[in-house]
Write an enzyme that holds these catalytic residues in place. Structure first.
Site, mmCIF file in Angstrom:
data_model
loop_
_atom_site.group_PDB
_atom_site.id
_atom_site.type_symbol
_atom_site.label_atom_id
_atom_site.label_comp_id
_atom_site.label_asym_id
_atom_site.label_seq_id
_atom_site.Cartn_x
_atom_site.Cartn_y
_atom_site.Cartn_z
ATOM 1 N N ALA A 1 0.871 -1.187 0.000
ATOM 2 C CA ALA A 1 0.000 0.000 0.000
ATOM 3 C C ALA A 1 0.905 1.234 0.000
ATOM 4 C CB ALA A 1 -0.971 -0.009 1.181
ATOM 5 N N HIS B 1 7.223 5.650 1.428
ATOM 6 C CA HIS B 1 7.979 4.455 1.010
ATOM 7 C C HIS B 1 8.906 4.784 -0.167
ATOM 8 C CE1 HIS B 1 4.153 2.414 2.556
ATOM 9 N NE2 HIS B 1 5.088 1.870 3.306
ATOM 10 N N GLN C 1 3.389 -9.715 13.220
ATOM 11 C CA GLN C 1 3.543 -8.451 13.956
ATOM 12 C C GLN C 1 2.217 -7.778 14.270
ATOM 13 O OE1 GLN C 1 5.871 -6.597 10.663
ATOM 14 N NE2 GLN C 1 4.768 -4.746 11.211
HETATM 15 P P1 AMP Z 1 5.300 -0.116 6.347
HETATM 16 O O1 AMP Z 1 4.908 -0.535 4.972
HETATM 17 O O2 AMP Z 1 4.304 0.739 7.027
HETATM 18 O O3 AMP Z 1 5.796 -1.281 7.176
HETATM 19 O O4 AMP Z 1 6.562 0.820 6.162
HETATM 20 C C1 AMP Z 1 7.706 0.397 5.486
HETATM 21 C C2 AMP Z 1 8.829 1.375 5.753
HETATM 22 O O5 AMP Z 1 8.446 2.671 5.281
HETATM 23 C C3 AMP Z 1 9.120 1.522 7.248
HETATM 24 O O6 AMP Z 1 10.527 1.612 7.432
HETATM 25 C C4 AMP Z 1 8.415 2.794 7.603
HETATM 26 O O7 AMP Z 1 8.989 3.462 8.708
HETATM 27 C C5 AMP Z 1 8.604 3.596 6.329
HETATM 28 N N1 AMP Z 1 7.588 4.649 6.247
HETATM 29 C C6 AMP Z 1 6.246 4.509 6.398
HETATM 30 N N2 AMP Z 1 5.631 5.706 6.308
HETATM 31 C C7 AMP Z 1 6.606 6.622 6.124
HETATM 32 C C8 AMP Z 1 6.612 8.050 5.968
HETATM 33 N N3 AMP Z 1 5.491 8.760 6.009
HETATM 34 N N4 AMP Z 1 7.799 8.666 5.784
HETATM 35 C C9 AMP Z 1 8.960 7.941 5.764
HETATM 36 N N5 AMP Z 1 9.014 6.614 5.888
HETATM 37 C C10 AMP Z 1 7.858 5.953 6.075
#
Ligand code: AMP
Length: 284
Positions: free
Chosen positions: A32, A37, A61
């Site tokens: 998503a 990302h 998780q």
């Molecule tokens: P997730 O898909 O939510 O597990 O996120 C994957 C990676 O993207 C993780 O390292 C998150 O910290 C990073 N991430 C998610 N949202 C943001 C954002 N708004 N800004 C920077 N990095 C993000």
């Protein structure tokens, strides 16, 4: 962009890259995808010749099964976004590929994992450690990129990498926000338009506290953030916490020392959607 679902085909491809002396950057995600990302992928592309992004909604998780079930999944769109960003490899394994056998290991993640998310989402960081360790072993990257938006997760992962002496450099990346300050998150998709407006209060509370600190208020900052959020209809606060940015030791309403580097962290639900955010109080 090359797309792999099996560890074997991914490993063969990456072994070939390594033989050619190419550096490998890794951006693990749960899909998503949004600009947050993509900013990680873009940074990784400036530091490595090959960038692998994984999309895997990790069941271990999620401590709440309904949260896992309704987590947004949109592989086709994600794949297009990664391709547009010039990502080299998309890895999207299924559960059996990542967990051929359940991970029985109990990870000792130290004090940084105990409070905040550790307290409100029991088992969450065990699941995160387990999947990140497995993915790092599969990809064997030179560098791996994580967002500061998940600040505690970043510290937990750095800690785990140290404990297991994993040969990878962990790079923390700045939080990407929308024009109203709301931190981008896959979960924002679950918010209705009016909820998105309500959710702006999270960043507003963080900036309020940061501003107060800049203006010389160095204690009772937690109370300030909590009071502000308590006045926001539609925001169910889980925690608003002032902590030491390296250890996450609680500072709370106590006076912040001159050599202390504080971070304000928040978790709150808006219309049943759980959101987190944080800011460091000192200018970078
Ligand atoms: P997730 O898909 O939510 O597990 O996120 C994957 C990676 O993207 C993780 O390292 C998150 O910290 C990073 N991430 C998610 N949202 C943001 C954002 N708004 N800004 C920077 N990095 C993000």
């Amino acid at each position: 962009m090359q797309t792999f679902t099996s560890v074997k085909s991914l490993s063969d491809y990456l072994a070939n890259c390594r033989e050619k002396g190419l550096k490998i950057g890794f951006v693990p995600t749960m899909g998503a995808l949004h600009s947050g990302h993509i900013s990680l992928v873009e940074l990784a592309l400036t530091q490595n010749e090959v960038v692998v992004s994984s999309i895997f909604v990790n069941p271990t998780q999620f401590n709440d099964p309904s949260d896992f079930n309704r987590y947004p999944r949109q592989l086709k769109q994600d794949s297009l976004l990664l391709e547009e960003a010039n990502c080299t490899v998309l890895f999207h394994p299924d559960v059996e590929e990542v967990y051929p056998a359940p991970d029985e290991e109990h990870y000792n993640l130290g004090a940084v994992a105990k409070r905040l998310e550790g307290e409100f989402r029991p088992g969450h960081f065990q699941g995160v450690a387990s999947v990140v360790r497995r993915l790092l072993e599969m990809v064997k990257p030179d560098r791996a990129y994580f967002g500061q938006k998940d600040y505690q997760q970043l510290l937990v992962i750095k800690n785990m990498v140290k404990t297991f002496s994993l040969p990878v450099q962990i790079i923390g990346c700045a939080t990407v926000r929308d024009q109203h300050g709301l931190a981008l998150s896959s979960r924002n998709q679950l918010l209705k338009d009016e909820d998105r407006v309500t959710a702006r209060a999270l960043y507003q509370s963080l900036t309020l506290v940061k501003q107060a600190f800049a203006n010389g208020q160095n204690s009772k900052l937690e109370a300030l953030g909590r009071k502000f959020l308590g006045q926001q209809p539609g925001v169910q606060l889980e925690y608003f916490d002032i902590a030491d940015a390296s250890t996450l030791e609680h500072i709370g309403d106590r006076a912040i020392g001159k050599d202390q580097n504080p971070v304000a962290l928040i978790a709150a639900s808006v219309n049943g959607v759980r959101l987190i955010d944080n800011v460091k109080l000192r200018p970078l």
